[in-house]
Design a protein around this motif. Structure first.
Motif, PDB file in Angstrom:
ATOM      1  N   THR A   1      19.519 -32.584  22.078  1.00 21.65           N
ATOM      2  CA  THR A   1      18.442 -32.877  21.131  1.00 21.65           C
ATOM      3  C   THR A   1      18.900 -32.565  19.710  1.00 21.65           C
ATOM      4  OG1 THR A   1      16.783 -32.326  22.799  1.00 21.65           O
ATOM      5  CG2 THR A   1      16.055 -32.358  20.495  1.00 21.65           C
ATOM      6  N   PRO A   2      18.787 -33.503  18.779  1.00 22.42           N
ATOM      7  CA  PRO A   2      19.202 -33.206  17.397  1.00 22.42           C
ATOM      8  C   PRO A   2      18.379 -32.057  16.809  1.00 22.42           C
ATOM      9  CG  PRO A   2      18.871 -35.564  17.725  1.00 22.42           C
ATOM     10  CD  PRO A   2      18.322 -34.889  18.938  1.00 22.42           C
TER      11      PRO A   2
ATOM     12  N   THR B   1      15.424 -21.985  21.996  1.00 16.85           N
ATOM     13  CA  THR B   1      14.989 -21.069  20.939  1.00 16.85           C
ATOM     14  C   THR B   1      14.377 -21.835  19.776  1.00 16.85           C
ATOM     15  OG1 THR B   1      16.595 -19.347  21.494  1.00 16.85           O
ATOM     16  CG2 THR B   1      15.785 -19.389  19.227  1.00 16.85           C
ATOM     17  N   LEU B   2      15.043 -22.896  19.334  1.00 23.01           N
ATOM     18  CA  LEU B   2      14.531 -23.681  18.211  1.00 23.01           C
ATOM     19  C   LEU B   2      13.162 -24.272  18.535  1.00 23.01           C
ATOM     20  CD1 LEU B   2      17.730 -25.605  17.013  1.00 23.01           C
ATOM     21  CD2 LEU B   2      16.829 -23.426  16.176  1.00 23.01           C
ATOM     22  N   ALA B   3      13.004 -24.773  19.743  1.00 26.68           N
ATOM     23  CA  ALA B   3      11.727 -25.377  20.127  1.00 26.68           C
ATOM     24  C   ALA B   3      10.608 -24.347  20.092  1.00 26.68           C
ATOM     25  CB  ALA B   3      11.840 -26.004  21.514  1.00 26.68           C
TER      26      ALA B   3
ATOM     27  N   ASP C   1      11.032 -28.878  15.376  1.00 28.78           N
ATOM     28  CA  ASP C   1      10.145 -29.817  14.704  1.00 28.78           C
ATOM     29  C   ASP C   1       9.043 -29.004  14.045  1.00 28.78           C
ATOM     30  OD1 ASP C   1       9.036 -32.146  13.815  1.00 28.78           O
ATOM     31  OD2 ASP C   1       8.071 -32.667  15.718  1.00 28.78           O
ATOM     32  N   HIS C   2       8.618 -29.377  12.869  1.00 35.36           N
ATOM     33  CA  HIS C   2       7.549 -28.657  12.204  1.00 35.36           C
ATOM     34  C   HIS C   2       6.284 -28.711  13.052  1.00 35.36           C
ATOM     35  CE1 HIS C   2       9.883 -29.349   8.305  1.00 35.36           C
ATOM     36  NE2 HIS C   2       9.787 -28.046   8.439  1.00 35.36           N
TER      37      HIS C   2
ATOM     38  N   ARG D   1       8.764 -23.685   9.351  1.00 31.91           N
ATOM     39  CA  ARG D   1       8.228 -23.889  10.701  1.00 31.91           C
ATOM     40  C   ARG D   1       6.985 -24.774  10.761  1.00 31.91           C
ATOM     41  NH1 ARG D   1      10.670 -18.655  11.012  1.00 31.91           N
ATOM     42  NH2 ARG D   1      11.587 -18.259  13.085  1.00 31.91           N
ATOM     43  N   LEU D   2       6.210 -24.813   9.679  1.00 36.48           N
ATOM     44  CA  LEU D   2       4.923 -25.485   9.712  1.00 36.48           C
ATOM     45  C   LEU D   2       4.899 -26.708   8.801  1.00 36.48           C
ATOM     46  CD1 LEU D   2       2.473 -22.436   9.626  1.00 36.48           C
ATOM     47  CD2 LEU D   2       3.616 -23.513  11.590  1.00 36.48           C
ATOM     48  N   ARG D   3       4.233 -27.731   9.260  1.00 39.48           N
ATOM     49  CA  ARG D   3       4.103 -28.939   8.459  1.00 39.48           C
ATOM     50  C   ARG D   3       3.072 -28.712   7.347  1.00 39.48           C
ATOM     51  NH1 ARG D   3       6.121 -33.175  10.514  1.00 39.48           N
ATOM     52  NH2 ARG D   3       5.666 -32.488  12.657  1.00 39.48           N
TER      53      ARG D   3
END
Length: 359
Positions: free
Chosen positions: A269-270, A14-16, A22-23, A53-55
């Motif tokens: 994965t951290p 879900t995070l990915a 990661d941004h 979410r975005l860099r």
């Protein structure tokens, strides 16, 4: 079947897919597209969702997308206001029509019992033909002379949340702007009619919804797809797609569907600290939200509370003052490394607010 996915494995997937591991180096428009829209009944919250979410996200980018009509605010999934791309609003609205009508009637069935909805729609469309923005109350009062016993709230809700595809116009939804909701029909604002619903038993629009949902939220059960969209009638779409999908089981034994090549990171994965806005779909987009929030805290997801992810799970809540000071309330004790990471991300958020706040 290709195995059982642990809760932690589902969390990392879900995070990915939500750009929270990661941004992402993508535009705001591409992010809104990938996320299938962002829940937006609280107008400022999508900005915080994209910050996390975005860099290098600049809130002016999202405001520009609204004013240039590339994204719109409209009632869609679950009858809630979503920020979606103009293309998705046109393509998806017809597939949500029946659900939107059903949900509004579920609230106001008694008040609307004597109203001919087709006549009501025709009357309202004539009023809206002048392309003048109106509030929900304005439109309801304009038609209320024909249905004086109904009340303006039910009339406004059924018209602008269900019967007439409409958008909320800027400046509502712009960065740090406070403005009431004024509406125009989607066709007036975008200069295009919404796509008609294909009469195809394989439900091609539903198939697109399922594919797009899995890309941003999967692996997930059909109950999760239904909880996210609010649309119950997707079995035909799922059936038509099955040969293109892979399946898993979660630890509760539910069947999970997924796209074959979608990311499913190593569960170890951290996961970085992330500040989520109120009503974020990373939580609300599931029937079973245990992959990201503990049962004892799941009420926060519908209470309009902003939450903090620590090690990928809801572990704190946060608020901010008008001067941009962020306050955190922990839901559990943190380790020293977790506290340090939390403080660092809070400072980043405060700097974002300071940098992009008009004085």
């Amino acid at each position: 079947m290709t195995g059982v996915l642990s809760t932690r494995a589902l969390n990392r997937a879900t995070l990915a897919r939500q750009f929270l591991l990661d941004h992402a180096d993508v535009s705001a428009l591409d992010a809104v597209t990938h996320l299938c829209g962002m829940q937006a009944q609280e107008p400022q919250e999508p900005f915080f969702g994209l910050f996390s979410r975005l860099r290098g996200f600049n809130p002016a980018e999202l405001s520009d997308l609204l004013t240039t009509r590339q994204v719109v605010r409209t009632h869609l999934m679950r009858r809630t206001v979503h920020l979606v791309t103009a293309a998705d609003a046109l393509a998806w609205r017809s597939r949500h029509d029946a659900m939107l009508r059903q949900k509004v009637l579920g609230v106001y069935r008694t008040e609307l019992a004597g109203v001919d909805l087709e006549e009501l729609t025709t009357t309202a469309q004539k009023i809206l033909a002048d392309d003048q923005p109106r509030t929900m109350g304005d439109l309801a009062r304009a038609v209320a002379t024909q249905w004086p016993e109904t009340g303006t709230r039910p009339l406004g809700e059924i018209l602008l949340a269900a019967l007439i595809p409409a958008v909320q116009l800027p400046p509502r939804g712009l960065w740090q702007e406070k403005a009431g909701a004024r509406y125009l029909p989607i066709s007036s604002w975008l200069g295009k009619e919404i796509d008609p619903l294909p009469q195809d038993e394989t439900d091609p629009v539903g198939q697109t919804l399922v594919r797009r949902y899995l890309a941003a939220y999967g692996p997930a059960a059909t109950a999760d797809v239904r909880a996210w969209s609010g649309v119950a009638g997707l079995p035909a779409a799922v059936s038509a797609l099955r040969d293109d999908l892979v399946t898993f089981r979660d630890e509760r034994g539910r069947e999970l569907l997924d796209l074959p090549d979608a990311p499913r990171p190593d569960p170890d994965t951290p996961a970085p600290v992330r500040f989520l806005p109120a009503f974020d779909n990373a939580i609300l987009g599931y029937h079973d939200r245990s992959r990201i929030i503990d049962d004892e805290h799941k009420g926060l997801s519908v209470a309009g509370t902003r939450v903090v992810l620590v090690d990928g799970r809801v572990s704190a809540t946060w608020t901010t003052t008008t001067t941009g000071v962020v306050t955190i309330d922990q839901l559990r004790p943190f380790t020293k490394p977790e506290q340090s990471a939390l403080n660092n991300e809070r400072e980043t958020l405060e700097e974002f607010l300071k940098q992009h706040t008009e004085t």
